[in-house]
Design an enzyme around this catalytic site. Structure first.
Site, PDB file in Angstrom:
ATOM      1  N   HIS A   1      51.878 102.056  36.258  1.00 43.52           N
ATOM      2  CA  HIS A   1      50.470 101.675  36.067  1.00 43.52           C
ATOM      3  C   HIS A   1      49.920 101.636  37.506  1.00 43.52           C
ATOM      4  O   HIS A   1      51.160 101.210  38.378  1.00 43.52           O
ATOM      5  CB  HIS A   1      50.583 100.276  35.107  1.00 43.52           C
ATOM      6  CG  HIS A   1      48.759  99.926  35.223  1.00 43.52           C
ATOM      7  ND1 HIS A   1      47.998 100.883  34.279  1.00 43.52           N
ATOM      8  CD2 HIS A   1      48.375  98.817  34.025  1.00 43.52           C
ATOM      9  CE1 HIS A   1      46.169 100.030  34.177  1.00 43.52           C
ATOM     10  NE2 HIS A   1      47.580  99.339  34.036  1.00 43.52           N
TER      11      HIS A   1
ATOM     12  N   ASP B   1      48.878  99.291  29.686  1.00 43.95           N
ATOM     13  CA  ASP B   1      48.204 100.104  30.198  1.00 43.95           C
ATOM     14  C   ASP B   1      49.550 100.892  30.462  1.00 43.95           C
ATOM     15  O   ASP B   1      50.373 100.630  31.485  1.00 43.95           O
ATOM     16  CB  ASP B   1      47.759  99.016  30.996  1.00 43.95           C
ATOM     17  CG  ASP B   1      46.590  98.405  30.591  1.00 43.95           C
ATOM     18  OD1 ASP B   1      46.884  98.388  29.578  1.00 43.95           O
ATOM     19  OD2 ASP B   1      45.687  97.965  31.367  1.00 43.95           O
TER      20      ASP B   1
ATOM     21  N   HIS C   1      43.258  99.688  23.161  1.00 41.93           N
ATOM     22  CA  HIS C   1      43.458  99.583  24.715  1.00 41.93           C
ATOM     23  C   HIS C   1      42.252 100.611  24.785  1.00 41.93           C
ATOM     24  O   HIS C   1      41.596 101.058  25.849  1.00 41.93           O
ATOM     25  CB  HIS C   1      43.635 100.384  25.605  1.00 41.93           C
ATOM     26  CG  HIS C   1      43.629  99.222  27.145  1.00 41.93           C
ATOM     27  ND1 HIS C   1      43.146 100.328  28.537  1.00 41.93           N
ATOM     28  CD2 HIS C   1      44.345  98.299  27.268  1.00 41.93           C
ATOM     29  CE1 HIS C   1      43.907  99.138  29.365  1.00 41.93           C
ATOM     30  NE2 HIS C   1      43.588  97.961  28.992  1.00 41.93           N
TER      31      HIS C   1
ATOM     32  N   ASP D   1      42.464  91.559  32.122  1.00 38.50           N
ATOM     33  CA  ASP D   1      42.526  92.238  29.969  1.00 38.50           C
ATOM     34  C   ASP D   1      43.592  91.400  29.472  1.00 38.50           C
ATOM     35  O   ASP D   1      43.431  91.700  28.411  1.00 38.50           O
ATOM     36  CB  ASP D   1      41.791  92.597  30.115  1.00 38.50           C
ATOM     37  CG  ASP D   1      43.173  93.747  30.718  1.00 38.50           C
ATOM     38  OD1 ASP D   1      43.223  93.924  31.929  1.00 38.50           O
ATOM     39  OD2 ASP D   1      42.871  95.255  30.313  1.00 38.50           O
ATOM     40  N   HIS D   2      44.823  91.422  30.617  1.00 41.96           N
ATOM     41  CA  HIS D   2      45.559  91.634  29.967  1.00 41.96           C
ATOM     42  C   HIS D   2      46.826  90.088  29.583  1.00 41.96           C
ATOM     43  O   HIS D   2      47.534  88.996  29.321  1.00 41.96           O
ATOM     44  CB  HIS D   2      47.202  91.984  30.255  1.00 41.96           C
ATOM     45  CG  HIS D   2      47.174  93.740  29.800  1.00 41.96           C
ATOM     46  ND1 HIS D   2      47.451  93.488  28.354  1.00 41.96           N
ATOM     47  CD2 HIS D   2      46.265  94.455  30.228  1.00 41.96           C
ATOM     48  CE1 HIS D   2      46.633  95.642  28.823  1.00 41.96           C
ATOM     49  NE2 HIS D   2      45.611  95.041  29.757  1.00 41.96           N
TER      50      HIS D   2
HETATM   51 ZN    ZN Z   1      45.446  96.917  33.113  1.00 40.65          ZN
END
Ligand code: ZN
Length: 314
Positions: free
Chosen positions: A142, A212, A271, A66-67
């Protein structure tokens, strides 16, 4: 408005119908930088009027889809547009291999030079700087190596007092000298004193991007006094579906606690888990700790002002 952020996507891993995946554009005095590039980023750029071709550097916080899944599409579009300008990408390994394989499989030889700059796990420090802007990185907590980024003004100059200088008919080079803090001698030998025609510089503005991350105060020194701090706020307190997600993501309250401890001017939270249709509960939770909190909204611009750093425009 010479320093602003455009949010292209504000959703967490699975997108919400009204929210794209993480990507921000940082615009500073005509330079444009892309931070993260979730799927659909180039479409969001077109929707929101981002100057696509003017992106010169892309910073990828970590290699969760998603990044960065939007990257190959964007790079391919640049090629189809016959881009010539070099493009720099800062990322953890093995992004270069991933992109290389995708280009090879599609027999694409890019029309422009593409340079990769590897981020190391736990890396901190300067990644890139110009005369008036410095981009630094710092590690986050993360499940894979993840870095945040901060865009900081540097060498901020003194401000000319227009009323005082307009009748002086000064040569062009005098302005640069006076703004840099030096006195200036005219051809006839008379002296223009810097402190008589200029004011102290504004405080340097900065934008910190905390992608994140679980809750950690380790990176506070890097984001201290940010004009705008972006911090992920995936869940409300107690809403994380399991311990793993709780450990590697932050709540709205935790994001606000970081903003407060960092003495930020403004907090943007984003996010958001796709479970939230309304953002007001997240906003309420954050504002109970840090009042100047605003939600990341796709397509919205957030201006870094000298005066209050709290102004936003749509
Ligand atoms: Zn992530």
């Amino acid at each position: 408005m010479d320093f602003f952020i455009t949010i292209l996507g504000s959703s967490s891993a699975t997108f919400h119908k009204n929210r794209g995946l993480t990507s921000h554009v940082v615009s500073y005095k005509g330079d444009h930088f892309l931070v993260d590039c979730g799927e659909g980023t180039q479409i969001q750029m077109q929707r929101f009027g981002t100057p696509l071709q003017k992106i010169s550097r892309i910073f990828i916080s970590h290699l969760h889809g998603d990044h960065f899944y939007g990257l190959i599409g964007l790079l391919s579009t640049y090629h189809l547009f016959h881009r010539k300008a070099p493009l720099h990408i800062y990322s953890h390994r093995p992004l270069q291999e991933i992109i290389g394989l995708q280009l090879k499989a599609s027999s694409t030889e890019l029309s422009y030079p593409l340079y990769f700059h590897d981020l190391e796990e736990g890396q901190s420090g300067v990644l890139y700087e110009t005369e008036d802007l410095r981009i630094e990185t710092f590690p986050l907590i993360h499940s894979v190596p993840t870095n945040g980024f901060v865009f900081k003004e540097r060498n901020v100059q003194r401000r000319l007092v227009k009323d005082k200088i307009k009748s002086m008919n000064l040569p062009y080079e005098a302005y640069d000298e006076l703004k840099s803090g030096k006195d200036f001698y005219l051809d006839d030998g008379s002296l223009i004193r810097c402190d008589e025609v200029t004011l102290k510089p504004f405080l340097p503005r900065s934008y910190a991007f905390c992608s994140d991350t679980g809750y950690t105060e380790d990176f506070l020194p890097f984001v201290k006094d940010s004009t705008i701090l972006y911090h992920e706020a995936t869940f409300l307190t107690g809403d994380a579906p399991n311990k793993r997600l709780e450990k590697y993501h932050a709540t709205a309250k935790e994001a606000a606690t970081i903003a407060s401890k960092a003495n930020a001017g403004q907090l943007i939270i984003g996010h958001f888990s796709a479970r939230y249709n309304m953002l007001s509960p997240l906003l309420e939770e954050a504002r109970s700790v840090f009042s100047n909190t605003t939600p990341a909204i796709d397509g919205k611009r957030y201006v870094l002002t000298h005066e209050s750093s709290s102004e936003t425009v749509s």
